[in-house]
Design an enzyme around this catalytic site. Structure first.
Site, mmCIF file in Angstrom:
data_model
loop_
_atom_site.group_PDB
_atom_site.id
_atom_site.type_symbol
_atom_site.label_atom_id
_atom_site.label_comp_id
_atom_site.label_asym_id
_atom_site.label_seq_id
_atom_site.Cartn_x
_atom_site.Cartn_y
_atom_site.Cartn_z
ATOM 1 N N LYS A 135 53.353 59.496 40.703
ATOM 2 C CA LYS A 135 54.113 58.397 41.327
ATOM 3 C C LYS A 135 55.332 58.048 40.470
ATOM 4 O O LYS A 135 56.419 57.774 40.997
ATOM 5 C CB LYS A 135 53.189 57.199 41.521
ATOM 6 C CG LYS A 135 52.092 57.507 42.556
ATOM 7 C CD LYS A 135 50.935 56.532 42.518
ATOM 8 C CE LYS A 135 49.872 56.881 43.545
ATOM 9 N NZ LYS A 135 48.620 56.160 43.372
ATOM 10 N N GLY B 254 43.481 52.424 49.367
ATOM 11 C CA GLY B 254 42.634 52.014 50.489
ATOM 12 C C GLY B 254 43.248 52.466 51.796
ATOM 13 O O GLY B 254 44.445 52.735 51.881
ATOM 14 N N VAL C 83 43.320 58.118 54.926
ATOM 15 C CA VAL C 83 44.672 57.706 55.338
ATOM 16 C C VAL C 83 44.935 58.094 56.800
ATOM 17 O O VAL C 83 45.449 57.287 57.584
ATOM 18 C CB VAL C 83 45.743 58.329 54.399
ATOM 19 C CG1 VAL C 83 47.140 57.920 54.841
ATOM 20 C CG2 VAL C 83 45.492 57.924 52.961
ATOM 21 N N GLY D 174 36.771 53.868 48.742
ATOM 22 C CA GLY D 174 37.795 54.794 49.243
ATOM 23 C C GLY D 174 39.102 54.755 48.467
ATOM 24 O O GLY D 174 40.133 55.174 48.975
ATOM 25 N N GLU E 28 56.739 56.913 51.605
ATOM 26 C CA GLU E 28 56.447 55.609 50.985
ATOM 27 C C GLU E 28 54.970 55.494 50.613
ATOM 28 O O GLU E 28 54.626 54.928 49.571
ATOM 29 C CB GLU E 28 56.835 54.499 51.965
ATOM 30 C CG GLU E 28 56.867 53.116 51.386
ATOM 31 C CD GLU E 28 57.900 52.978 50.278
ATOM 32 O OE1 GLU E 28 57.459 52.932 49.107
ATOM 33 O OE2 GLU E 28 59.112 52.920 50.545
HETATM 34 N N1 HSE Z 1 43.573 57.266 44.160
HETATM 35 C C1 HSE Z 1 44.769 56.525 44.407
HETATM 36 C C2 HSE Z 1 44.665 55.201 43.697
HETATM 37 C C3 HSE Z 1 44.956 56.333 45.871
HETATM 38 O O1 HSE Z 1 43.561 54.841 43.279
HETATM 39 O O2 HSE Z 1 45.664 54.515 43.529
HETATM 40 C C4 HSE Z 1 46.299 55.777 46.250
HETATM 41 O O3 HSE Z 1 47.347 56.647 45.892
#
Ligand code: HSE
Length: 412
Positions: free
Chosen positions: A194, A291, A12, A176, A118
């Protein structure tokens, strides 16, 4: 031109650095980057790099911090000390935000300094802002969806290409999408973080991770996927937060979704958030959920918003909703088990269908959320699959009413 202090130069952090260059954004630039490992080669001028976090936190020239590191404990230390010093922060760390959201709200208010995150929820989809802002005056009935790119990528590859689980996970890691420890993805914990963040904005409730029943996709077998295929269903890992009569319940579980469900066509690392609003009805937001660039894009948008004076409202006060007791919540599930003792141990409220073969056994019916919580370890230890058959939980009293109505119908 404002100066950004960047923590982390991984998927990121580096994505954000590159995106900032590509965008030719002229209101802010990266002034310093704090990284951990001095032995790693980085494709960035060494003058920007430091290993000492105080070189950002105590530098008067820094106007804004972007926190994009992996470790949630260290991330909380950085973010909380930045807020206390009045430095606005953009964070992409879902675990850190989910575990400390009440404290982070308190710090933002006390030090009148904003924190935006976000990128922590569903990559590029601007859903935190949507729940916080667009729905400020509209009660939300439920939020559910696909919040994890890795698991959706694995499920898509297995269902579309018959790839095996390990191969699909490896590909998600190479691309990734996966966390450093992928159990956070496949076990459903990342989705739970989340859901916890969205729940705070939508309902004013901060669930602890231990209060969100979480069951992952690691136990699924080819029998489960065949069950789905025969009925034109697809398996998705679905976090759900439902408000029923001012009480809220949250859980993360695999679910069989039909063609009518907006989640049916969400493939690969894409995410979706389905919000059921009291006035607006059902709205689905979709986009890339994992990603480097999709996540960095949200970080970049937050940087712009902070410089434009944007803050979250946290519109719902903490006393508006209460948590529903799990024993009152009834779910419609499919349970595949290998050992007969599992079926004996688990008490269904109502069994609809059972199937027993030498190598494949399942039962479908209604079960309380409490029963799943009480038996979670046993279910995992015995490699059992638990998959939701219906997206809506019912309250125990509603189920009794439905059963009574059925009984009346059967009499006539
Ligand atoms: N590992 C997380 C996913 C990354 O696969 O959604 C994004 O938060």
């Amino acid at each position: 031109m404002k100066n950004i202090g960047l923590f982390g130069f991984g998927c990121v952090g580096e994505g954000f650095y590159r995106l900032l260059q590509l965008s030719h954004y002229s209101d802010a630039r990266i002034h310093r980057i704090v990284v951990k490992n001095p032995l790693k080669n980085r494709s960035v001028s060494s003058e920007l790099i430091t290993y000492n976090k105080e070189e950002i936190l105590s530098d008067d020239k820094i106007d804004l911090i972007v926190e994009a590191i992996d470790d949630d404990v260290e991330a909380f230390e950085i973010v909380s000390s930045a807020l206390k010093r009045g430095i606005p922060v953009v964070s992409a760390n879902k675990k850190m935000v989910a575990l400390h959201l009440d404290e982070l709200i308190r710090l933002q208010r006390r030090y009148k300094t904003p924190l935006l995150y976000e990128a922590a929820v569903c990559g590029a989809i601007p859903v935190v802002q949507t729940v916080d802002d667009q729905f400020e005056f509209e009660p939300i009935n439920s939020i559910r969806g696909i919040f994890n790119g890795t698991t959706n990528y694995i499920l898509s590859r297995i269902q579309d290409e018959r790839l095996d689980y390990e191969q699909a996970l490896k590909q998600a890691q190479i691309l990734g999408f996966a966390e450093t420890d992928p159990i956070s993805d496949v076990g459903g914990f990342d989705s739970a973080y989340k859901a916890i963040i969205l729940s705070r904005h939508a309902f004013g409730l901060s669930f602890l991770p231990s209060e969100v029943f979480t069951y992952g996709i690691q136990m699924l077998t080819s029998d489960d996927f065949e069950f789905a295929q025969k009925q034109n269903l697809r398996v998705r890992l679905v976090p759900s937060v439902f408000a029923i009569e001012n009480r809220v319940v949250a859980f993360v579980m695999p679910q069989f979704v039909s063609e009518k469900d907006p989640l049916f066509r969400i493939e690969n690392e894409n995410n979706a958030v389905v919000i059921d609003g009291t006035y607006s009805g059902i709205q689905t937001y979709t986009g890339r959920g994992a990603g480097s660039y999709p996540t960095a894009f949200s970080v970049f948008s937050d940087v712009r918003k902070i410089l434009e004076g944007k803050r979250y409202h946290y519109p719902i006060t903490e006393a508006t909703y209460l948590q529903e007791k799990p024993e009152n919540v009834i779910l419609d599930v499919y349970l595949r088990y290998t050992e007969t003792m599992v079926k004996r141990a688990i008490k269904f409220e109502f069994v609809r269908e059972g199937f027993v073969d030498e190598n494949y056994r399942y039962v479908t019916g209604s079960i309380s959320l409490q029963e799943l919580i009480d038996n979670r370890e046993l279910l995992i230890e015995t490699n059992s699959s638990v998959i939701l058959l219906s997206d809506k939980p019912l309250l125990r009293k509603q189920v009794k009413r439905t059963l009574k109505q059925d009984a009346v119908l059967s009499v006539f």
